[in-house]
Design a protein around this motif. Structure first.
Motif, PDB file in Angstrom:
ATOM      1  N   VAL A  49       0.839  -1.197   0.000  1.00  0.00           N
ATOM      2  CA  VAL A  49       0.000   0.000   0.000  1.00  0.00           C
ATOM      3  C   VAL A  49       0.872   1.245   0.000  1.00  0.00           C
ATOM      4  O   VAL A  49       1.762   1.390   0.853  1.00  0.00           O
ATOM      5  N   GLY A  50       0.612   2.144  -0.910  1.00  0.00           N
ATOM      6  CA  GLY A  50       1.291   3.437  -0.936  1.00  0.00           C
ATOM      7  C   GLY A  50       0.630   4.376   0.053  1.00  0.00           C
ATOM      8  O   GLY A  50      -0.604   4.436   0.122  1.00  0.00           O
ATOM      9  N   VAL A  51       1.450   5.079   0.850  1.00  0.00           N
ATOM     10  CA  VAL A  51       0.926   5.969   1.891  1.00  0.00           C
ATOM     11  C   VAL A  51       1.839   7.189   2.047  1.00  0.00           C
ATOM     12  O   VAL A  51       2.896   7.265   1.438  1.00  0.00           O
ATOM     13  N   LYS A  52       1.412   8.113   2.915  1.00  0.00           N
ATOM     14  CA  LYS A  52       2.276   9.196   3.385  1.00  0.00           C
ATOM     15  C   LYS A  52       2.860   8.754   4.725  1.00  0.00           C
ATOM     16  O   LYS A  52       2.247   7.948   5.428  1.00  0.00           O
ATOM     17  N   GLU A  53       4.025   9.323   5.079  1.00  0.00           N
ATOM     18  CA  GLU A  53       4.640   8.931   6.355  1.00  0.00           C
ATOM     19  C   GLU A  53       4.893  10.108   7.289  1.00  0.00           C
ATOM     20  O   GLU A  53       5.411   9.958   8.368  1.00  0.00           O
ATOM     21  N   ASP A  54       4.513  11.329   6.823  1.00  0.00           N
ATOM     22  CA  ASP A  54       4.858  12.525   7.606  1.00  0.00           C
ATOM     23  C   ASP A  54       3.624  13.390   7.861  1.00  0.00           C
ATOM     24  O   ASP A  54       3.757  14.590   8.065  1.00  0.00           O
ATOM     25  N   GLN A  55       2.439  12.774   7.819  1.00  0.00           N
ATOM     26  CA  GLN A  55       1.210  13.545   8.005  1.00  0.00           C
ATOM     27  C   GLN A  55       0.450  13.011   9.227  1.00  0.00           C
ATOM     28  O   GLN A  55      -0.351  12.084   9.122  1.00  0.00           O
ATOM     29  N   PRO A  56       0.752  13.596  10.422  1.00  0.00           N
ATOM     30  CA  PRO A  56       0.156  13.101  11.661  1.00  0.00           C
ATOM     31  C   PRO A  56      -1.369  13.108  11.602  1.00  0.00           C
ATOM     32  O   PRO A  56      -1.974  14.063  11.140  1.00  0.00           O
ATOM     33  N   GLY A  57      -1.953  12.027  12.092  1.00  0.00           N
ATOM     34  CA  GLY A  57      -3.417  11.898  12.086  1.00  0.00           C
ATOM     35  C   GLY A  57      -3.934  11.250  10.823  1.00  0.00           C
ATOM     36  O   GLY A  57      -5.059  10.753  10.777  1.00  0.00           O
ATOM     37  N   LEU A  58      -3.114  11.249   9.765  1.00  0.00           N
ATOM     38  CA  LEU A  58      -3.554  10.690   8.471  1.00  0.00           C
ATOM     39  C   LEU A  58      -2.672   9.509   8.065  1.00  0.00           C
ATOM     40  O   LEU A  58      -3.135   8.369   8.022  1.00  0.00           O
ATOM     41  N   GLY A  59      -1.405   9.798   7.766  1.00  0.00           N
ATOM     42  CA  GLY A  59      -0.443   8.748   7.453  1.00  0.00           C
ATOM     43  C   GLY A  59       0.871   9.149   8.075  1.00  0.00           C
ATOM     44  O   GLY A  59       1.525  10.078   7.605  1.00  0.00           O
ATOM     45  N   TYR A  60       1.233   8.479   9.157  1.00  0.00           N
ATOM     46  CA  TYR A  60       2.395   8.908   9.932  1.00  0.00           C
ATOM     47  C   TYR A  60       3.197   7.692  10.389  1.00  0.00           C
ATOM     48  O   TYR A  60       2.638   6.742  10.923  1.00  0.00           O
ATOM     49  N   LYS A  61       4.506   7.733  10.133  1.00  0.00           N
ATOM     50  CA  LYS A  61       5.382   6.647  10.579  1.00  0.00           C
ATOM     51  C   LYS A  61       6.142   7.091  11.815  1.00  0.00           C
ATOM     52  O   LYS A  61       6.889   8.073  11.768  1.00  0.00           O
ATOM     53  N   ASP A  62       5.944   6.384  12.904  1.00  0.00           N
ATOM     54  CA  ASP A  62       6.660   6.718  14.134  1.00  0.00           C
ATOM     55  C   ASP A  62       8.143   6.424  13.920  1.00  0.00           C
ATOM     56  O   ASP A  62       8.521   5.306  13.592  1.00  0.00           O
ATOM     57  N   PRO A  63       8.996   7.453  14.105  1.00  0.00           N
ATOM     58  CA  PRO A  63      10.413   7.265  13.790  1.00  0.00           C
ATOM     59  C   PRO A  63      11.068   6.210  14.677  1.00  0.00           C
ATOM     60  O   PRO A  63      12.056   5.598  14.273  1.00  0.00           O
ATOM     61  N   THR A  64      10.548   6.003  15.867  1.00  0.00           N
ATOM     62  CA  THR A  64      11.162   5.037  16.784  1.00  0.00           C
ATOM     63  C   THR A  64      10.666   3.621  16.511  1.00  0.00           C
ATOM     64  O   THR A  64      11.453   2.703  16.306  1.00  0.00           O
ATOM     65  N   SER A  65       9.350   3.459  16.489  1.00  0.00           N
ATOM     66  CA  SER A  65       8.795   2.101  16.350  1.00  0.00           C
ATOM     67  C   SER A  65       8.654   1.676  14.893  1.00  0.00           C
ATOM     68  O   SER A  65       8.521   0.493  14.596  1.00  0.00           O
ATOM     69  N   GLY A  66       8.639   2.643  13.979  1.00  0.00           N
ATOM     70  CA  GLY A  66       8.408   2.313  12.569  1.00  0.00           C
ATOM     71  C   GLY A  66       6.951   2.019  12.267  1.00  0.00           C
ATOM     72  O   GLY A  66       6.600   1.681  11.133  1.00  0.00           O
ATOM     73  N   LYS A  67       6.092   2.184  13.278  1.00  0.00           N
ATOM     74  CA  LYS A  67       4.678   1.863  13.116  1.00  0.00           C
ATOM     75  C   LYS A  67       3.931   2.999  12.397  1.00  0.00           C
ATOM     76  O   LYS A  67       4.179   4.170  12.672  1.00  0.00           O
ATOM     77  N   PHE A  68       3.036   2.610  11.485  1.00  0.00           N
ATOM     78  CA  PHE A  68       2.224   3.591  10.773  1.00  0.00           C
ATOM     79  C   PHE A  68       0.878   3.770  11.471  1.00  0.00           C
ATOM     80  O   PHE A  68       0.250   2.788  11.860  1.00  0.00           O
ATOM     81  N   THR A  69       0.452   5.041  11.623  1.00  0.00           N
ATOM     82  CA  THR A  69      -0.860   5.317  12.205  1.00  0.00           C
ATOM     83  C   THR A  69      -1.550   6.429  11.417  1.00  0.00           C
ATOM     84  O   THR A  69      -0.910   7.137  10.632  1.00  0.00           O
ATOM     85  N   GLY A  70      -2.854   6.578  11.661  1.00  0.00           N
ATOM     86  CA  GLY A  70      -3.625   7.664  11.062  1.00  0.00           C
ATOM     87  C   GLY A  70      -4.855   7.145  10.332  1.00  0.00           C
ATOM     88  O   GLY A  70      -5.022   5.943  10.141  1.00  0.00           O
TER      89      GLY A  70
END
Ligand code: GLU
Length: 295
Positions: free
Chosen positions: A60-81
């Motif tokens: 799946v293509g996503v964003k990784e720097d948009q908190p609340g929408l598509g965000y990759k936690d720099p520590t855990s590497g987990k995607f949320t939003g």
């Protein structure tokens, strides 16, 4: 019984959010209860689904720097939003659980080519459905509607809407609808337009005082403002309509139909609302239920 389980899950998500905020993961939002993974799914005539099946995983293509929408936690590497929740919901209904998803971060300017190349199976990342893009890719949805807005310094009272941008330095992103609007509507002078690859780079410029405003969808800007509530604010006067779709390979009408069915069921059941409440709606704001537009 089910309602209570959901409430407890949301509460747990809320607590997790607080903990993350304290530990330096300010972009993290909660997570909605996982969807049941469908079994024996068939999508006849979908080359993309055939590829997914052969691979045994979804890309799946996503964003990784948009908190609340598509965000990759720099520590855990987990995607949320919210976009991630929508991506997971679709994958589950196609027969693939969270552990069978590979996320690929692709910035705005790279979306069409990624879908054309087959680098991703589908794309969920604040991707506005429009006719120009439909010449190159397909869209399921919409699953949300945002509007273009402005992010400024908290103490800036000179920028109150798009008509107040003349002479101001405005930052937005290559390949996005907001940068296009800044240019075609002449919101500021060409020499005052700063065009970068991601919105987080624009926000850095704003924080350093190198630009006066960042412009893109309100949903994206609110995420940045909530990370820096003492220094940044969203103007709050939207001046466009941005219906978010799931990007697909253009010719794959079978997968488009299937994903529209999945979204329809999620919107009319409870899954869409749970995804929203756990992410974008965590501060309590409501969103209208989207209506799927098939074409
Ligand atoms: N929704 C707009 C777009 O698709 C802006 C956000 C983005 O660049 O992803 O261009």
């Amino acid at each position: 019984m089910r309602v209570r389980t959901l409430a407890v899950a949301l509460l747990a998500g809320g607590l997790a959010l607080t903990a993350c905020g304290k530990e330096g993961g300010p972009g993290d939002t909660g997570t909605a209860p996982s969807q049941q993974v469908a079994a024996d799914v068939k999508v006849d005539g979908s080359p993309t689904f055939d590829k997914i099946k052969a691979r045994g995983r979804v890309i799946v293509g996503v964003k990784e720097d948009q908190p609340g929408l598509g965000y990759k936690d720099p520590t855990s590497g987990k995607f949320t939003g919210f976009d991630i929740e929508i991506a997971k919901l679709v994958a589950a209904k196609l027969g693939y659980g969270d552990d069978k998803i590979d996320y690929k971060a692709i910035p705005s300017a790279g979306r069409e080519q990624a879908l054309i190349n087959g680098d991703v199976d589908y794309y969920v990342g604040t991707y506005t459905i429009n006719n120009k893009r439909k010449e190159q890719v397909g869209f399921a949805g919409p699953y949300y509607t945002a509007g273009q807005d402005l992010l400024v310094k908290k103490d800036d009272n000179s920028i109150t809407g798009p008509e107040t941008l003349k002479g101001k330095k405005v930052c937005s992103v290559t390949g996005s609808t907001p940068i296009q609007k800044v240019k075609t509507d002449g919101l500021t002078e060409p020499e005052n337009i700063v065009e970068l690859q991601t919105y987080s780079l624009c926000v850095e410029q704003l924080e350093q005082g190198a630009v006066d405003a960042v412009t893109t969808d309100d949903a994206i800007l609110k995420g940045y403002a909530s990370q820096s509530p003492t220094t940044l604010k969203v103007v709050g006067k939207t001046f466009s309509t941005e219906p978010y779709g799931i990007g697909l390979p253009k010719e794959d009408k079978a997968l488009r139909g299937k994903i529209n069915d999945i979204l329809d069921e999620a919107i009319n059941g409870g899954a869409w609302e749970a995804a929203y409440k756990a992410t974008l709606g965590v501060s309590g704001s409501d969103a209208d239920k989207p209506v799927i537009e098939r074409y």
